[in-house]
Design a protein around this motif. Structure first.
Motif, PDB file in Angstrom:
ATOM      1  N   TRP A 252      -4.553   7.073 -12.277  1.00 34.67           N
ATOM      2  CA  TRP A 252      -4.889   7.892 -13.451  1.00 34.67           C
ATOM      3  C   TRP A 252      -5.862   7.144 -14.356  1.00 34.67           C
ATOM      4  CZ3 TRP A 252      -4.087   6.656 -18.587  1.00 34.67           C
ATOM      5  CH2 TRP A 252      -4.361   7.675 -19.505  1.00 34.67           C
ATOM      6  N   GLU A 253      -5.609   5.844 -14.574  1.00 37.40           N
ATOM      7  CA  GLU A 253      -6.468   5.065 -15.475  1.00 37.40           C
ATOM      8  C   GLU A 253      -7.883   4.940 -14.916  1.00 37.40           C
ATOM      9  OE1 GLU A 253      -5.991   1.104 -18.187  1.00 37.40           O
ATOM     10  OE2 GLU A 253      -5.327   0.962 -16.112  1.00 37.40           O
ATOM     11  N   ILE A 254      -7.981   4.671 -13.616  1.00 38.46           N
ATOM     12  CA  ILE A 254      -9.315   4.568 -13.002  1.00 38.46           C
ATOM     13  C   ILE A 254     -10.055   5.893 -13.136  1.00 38.46           C
ATOM     14  CG2 ILE A 254     -10.543   4.273 -10.812  1.00 38.46           C
ATOM     15  CD1 ILE A 254      -8.290   2.308 -10.013  1.00 38.46           C
ATOM     16  N   GLY A 255      -9.332   6.993 -12.885  1.00 38.04           N
ATOM     17  CA  GLY A 255      -9.968   8.306 -12.926  1.00 38.04           C
ATOM     18  C   GLY A 255     -10.394   8.734 -14.310  1.00 38.04           C
ATOM     19  N   THR A 256      -9.690   8.266 -15.342  1.00 36.22           N
ATOM     20  CA  THR A 256      -9.991   8.725 -16.709  1.00 36.22           C
ATOM     21  C   THR A 256     -10.855   7.737 -17.492  1.00 36.22           C
ATOM     22  OG1 THR A 256      -7.876   7.809 -17.466  1.00 36.22           O
ATOM     23  CG2 THR A 256      -7.938  10.159 -16.912  1.00 36.22           C
ATOM     24  N   THR A 257     -10.733   6.433 -17.197  1.00 33.54           N
ATOM     25  CA  THR A 257     -11.485   5.438 -17.970  1.00 33.54           C
ATOM     26  C   THR A 257     -12.457   4.628 -17.123  1.00 33.54           C
ATOM     27  OG1 THR A 257      -9.901   3.601 -17.680  1.00 33.54           O
ATOM     28  CG2 THR A 257      -9.441   5.190 -19.444  1.00 33.54           C
TER      29      THR A 257
ATOM     30  N   GLN B 255       0.874  -1.184   0.000  1.00 39.41           N
ATOM     31  CA  GLN B 255       0.000   0.000   0.000  1.00 39.41           C
ATOM     32  C   GLN B 255       0.905   1.226   0.000  1.00 39.41           C
ATOM     33  OE1 GLN B 255      -2.982  -0.305   3.084  1.00 39.41           O
ATOM     34  NE2 GLN B 255      -3.728  -2.259   2.302  1.00 39.41           N
ATOM     35  N   VAL B 256       1.543   1.456  -1.159  1.00 38.05           N
ATOM     36  CA  VAL B 256       2.646   2.413  -1.265  1.00 38.05           C
ATOM     37  C   VAL B 256       2.187   3.851  -1.499  1.00 38.05           C
ATOM     38  CG1 VAL B 256       4.242   0.644  -2.084  1.00 38.05           C
ATOM     39  CG2 VAL B 256       2.914   1.965  -3.744  1.00 38.05           C
ATOM     40  N   LEU B 257       0.921   4.055  -1.866  1.00 38.06           N
ATOM     41  CA  LEU B 257       0.425   5.391  -2.178  1.00 38.06           C
ATOM     42  C   LEU B 257      -0.167   6.049  -0.937  1.00 38.06           C
ATOM     43  CD1 LEU B 257      -1.374   5.208  -5.651  1.00 38.06           C
ATOM     44  CD2 LEU B 257       0.367   6.865  -4.972  1.00 38.06           C
ATOM     45  N   ASP B 258       0.392   7.194  -0.586  1.00 37.27           N
ATOM     46  CA  ASP B 258      -0.184   7.996   0.493  1.00 37.27           C
ATOM     47  C   ASP B 258      -1.333   8.853  -0.028  1.00 37.27           C
ATOM     48  OD1 ASP B 258      -0.223   9.319   3.137  1.00 37.27           O
ATOM     49  OD2 ASP B 258       0.497  11.048   1.991  1.00 37.27           O
ATOM     50  N   ALA B 259      -1.163   9.386  -1.246  1.00 37.17           N
ATOM     51  CA  ALA B 259      -2.184  10.235  -1.867  1.00 37.17           C
ATOM     52  C   ALA B 259      -1.813  10.417  -3.329  1.00 37.17           C
ATOM     53  CB  ALA B 259      -2.274  11.597  -1.169  1.00 37.17           C
ATOM     54  N   ALA B 260      -2.786  10.869  -4.103  1.00 40.10           N
ATOM     55  CA  ALA B 260      -2.537  11.181  -5.516  1.00 40.10           C
ATOM     56  C   ALA B 260      -3.328  12.420  -5.885  1.00 40.10           C
ATOM     57  CB  ALA B 260      -2.928  10.006  -6.404  1.00 40.10           C
TER      58      ALA B 260
ATOM     59  N   VAL C 112      -0.372  13.229 -13.204  1.00 45.57           N
ATOM     60  CA  VAL C 112      -0.880  12.749 -11.918  1.00 45.57           C
ATOM     61  C   VAL C 112       0.332  12.461 -11.043  1.00 45.57           C
ATOM     62  CG1 VAL C 112      -2.112  10.921 -10.710  1.00 45.57           C
ATOM     63  CG2 VAL C 112      -3.025  11.831 -12.843  1.00 45.57           C
ATOM     64  N   ILE C 113       0.297  12.956  -9.822  1.00 49.34           N
ATOM     65  CA  ILE C 113       1.402  12.789  -8.879  1.00 49.34           C
ATOM     66  C   ILE C 113       0.965  11.818  -7.781  1.00 49.34           C
ATOM     67  CG2 ILE C 113       3.107  13.987  -7.475  1.00 49.34           C
ATOM     68  CD1 ILE C 113       2.835  14.993 -10.401  1.00 49.34           C
ATOM     69  N   GLY C 114       1.833  10.879  -7.461  1.00 50.99           N
ATOM     70  CA  GLY C 114       1.580   9.963  -6.355  1.00 50.99           C
ATOM     71  C   GLY C 114       2.673  10.101  -5.321  1.00 50.99           C
ATOM     72  N   SER C 115       2.291  10.246  -4.056  1.00 49.73           N
ATOM     73  CA  SER C 115       3.293  10.369  -2.984  1.00 49.73           C
ATOM     74  C   SER C 115       3.447   9.036  -2.253  1.00 49.73           C
ATOM     75  CB  SER C 115       2.915  11.484  -2.008  1.00 49.73           C
ATOM     76  OG  SER C 115       1.681  11.216  -1.376  1.00 49.73           O
TER      77      SER C 115
ATOM     78  N   LEU D 210       5.186   2.241  -6.925  1.00 50.24           N
ATOM     79  CA  LEU D 210       4.589   3.568  -6.773  1.00 50.24           C
ATOM     80  C   LEU D 210       4.199   4.133  -8.137  1.00 50.24           C
ATOM     81  CD1 LEU D 210       3.956   6.113  -5.001  1.00 50.24           C
ATOM     82  CD2 LEU D 210       6.327   6.816  -5.427  1.00 50.24           C
ATOM     83  N   CYS D 211       5.077   3.969  -9.123  1.00 45.11           N
ATOM     84  CA  CYS D 211       4.770   4.443 -10.480  1.00 45.11           C
ATOM     85  C   CYS D 211       3.583   3.682 -11.062  1.00 45.11           C
ATOM     86  CB  CYS D 211       5.984   4.288 -11.382  1.00 45.11           C
ATOM     87  SG  CYS D 211       7.412   5.241 -10.860  1.00 45.11           S
ATOM     88  N   VAL D 212       3.587   2.355 -10.893  1.00 47.07           N
ATOM     89  CA  VAL D 212       2.511   1.519 -11.441  1.00 47.07           C
ATOM     90  C   VAL D 212       1.164   1.904 -10.827  1.00 47.07           C
ATOM     91  CG1 VAL D 212       1.613  -0.834 -11.523  1.00 47.07           C
ATOM     92  CG2 VAL D 212       4.024  -0.411 -12.022  1.00 47.07           C
ATOM     93  N   GLN D 213       1.136   2.039  -9.505  1.00 40.81           N
ATOM     94  CA  GLN D 213      -0.144   2.356  -8.856  1.00 40.81           C
ATOM     95  C   GLN D 213      -0.606   3.768  -9.172  1.00 40.81           C
ATOM     96  OE1 GLN D 213      -0.643   1.221  -4.742  1.00 40.81           O
ATOM     97  NE2 GLN D 213       0.559  -0.654  -4.998  1.00 40.81           N
ATOM     98  N   THR D 214       0.331   4.713  -9.297  1.00 41.98           N
ATOM     99  CA  THR D 214      -0.064   6.078  -9.672  1.00 41.98           C
ATOM    100  C   THR D 214      -0.664   6.078 -11.074  1.00 41.98           C
ATOM    101  OG1 THR D 214       1.690   6.989  -8.271  1.00 41.98           O
ATOM    102  CG2 THR D 214       0.753   8.451  -9.928  1.00 41.98           C
ATOM    103  N   ALA D 215      -0.044   5.320 -11.987  1.00 39.08           N
ATOM    104  CA  ALA D 215      -0.615   5.184 -13.328  1.00 39.08           C
ATOM    105  C   ALA D 215      -1.993   4.544 -13.265  1.00 39.08           C
ATOM    106  CB  ALA D 215       0.322   4.365 -14.213  1.00 39.08           C
ATOM    107  N   GLY D 216      -2.161   3.581 -12.367  1.00 40.78           N
ATOM    108  CA  GLY D 216      -3.458   2.932 -12.210  1.00 40.78           C
ATOM    109  C   GLY D 216      -4.534   3.879 -11.705  1.00 40.78           C
TER     110      GLY D 216
END
Length: 207
Positions: free
Chosen positions: A174-179, A126-131, A138-141, A166-172
């Motif tokens: 973005w994908e959930i939010g856009t598609t 659970q590497v994402l604190d926020a996005a 899209v930035i993921g911390s 972290l990169c993979v989940q941040t991209a994910g």
């Protein structure tokens, strides 16, 4: 439970470098996630990782495969599955750290509680604190106090796999939010590691 794809990449990097102590992992390329590595009934599994080497100029290139075997009911021979494939580049010089402009922090669009209501990852991933959005990015911390990733906790890594995650989940996100779609990645074109250590403090992915 499922083996994180980034840990498959870490296995490739470590196995490829084993015979060449004087070489550095400069990149992991063309990784294909063909089938997830599942741990049935929460039991351990033995995985087979192979590396075959070719020369490309001054570099060595290891073509790697991760294979799992599983015994199924009413079958004499175990089922062999190729789960991941990819290539690891080994160079005489350590790779240089890429320089990226990272936007400042703004009000998060989504926090970790909301993210992991959707994502299925266990505590260590659970590497994402926020996005949040910043222009077209899209930035993921990164979460700064994660449980250990391996046993023993201070074992060396080649890729710092949770930074790749972290990169993979941040991209994910973005994908959930856009598609509106959520899926595991099927391929990684190229990952260039830094020194393999997992930094602490304010760490961000820019997608």
């Amino acid at each position: 439970p499922v083996l994180p794809g980034v840990m498959g990449m870490e296995l490739f990097a470590q196995v490829a470098a084993l015979p060449f102590a004087d070489r550095h992992v400069s990149a992991v390329e063309d990784v294909e996630f063909l089938a997830p590595v599942k741990f049935f009934r929460d039991e351990p599994r033995t995985l087979e990782i192979s590396a075959q080497y070719t020369v490309d100029g001054d570099e060595l290139v290891a073509s790697c495969t991760l294979i799992g075997e599983r015994r199924l009911a009413n079958q004499d021979e175990p089922q062999r599955t190729v789960h991941f494939t990819g290539r690891v580049r080994l160079t005489s010089e350590a790779p240089s750290r890429a320089q990226v402009d990272v936007p400042g922090r703004s009000e998060p669009d989504v926090g970790s509680d909301a993210i992991y209501e959707i994502y299925f990852h266990g505590p260590a991933y659970q590497v994402l604190d926020a996005a949040w959005r910043s222009g077209g990015d899209v930035i993921g911390s990164f979460v700064d106090d994660l449980p250990a990733n391996q046993d023993p906790p201070d074992a060396a890594s080649s890729l710092a796999p949770r930074l790749a995650e972290l990169c993979v989940q941040t991209a994910g996100v973005w994908e959930i939010g856009t598609t509106g779609a959520m899926a595991l990645p099927m391929r990684v074109g190229r990952l260039t590691p830094s020194d393999g250590t997992e930094p602490s403090g304010d760490v961000r992915a820019v997608v």
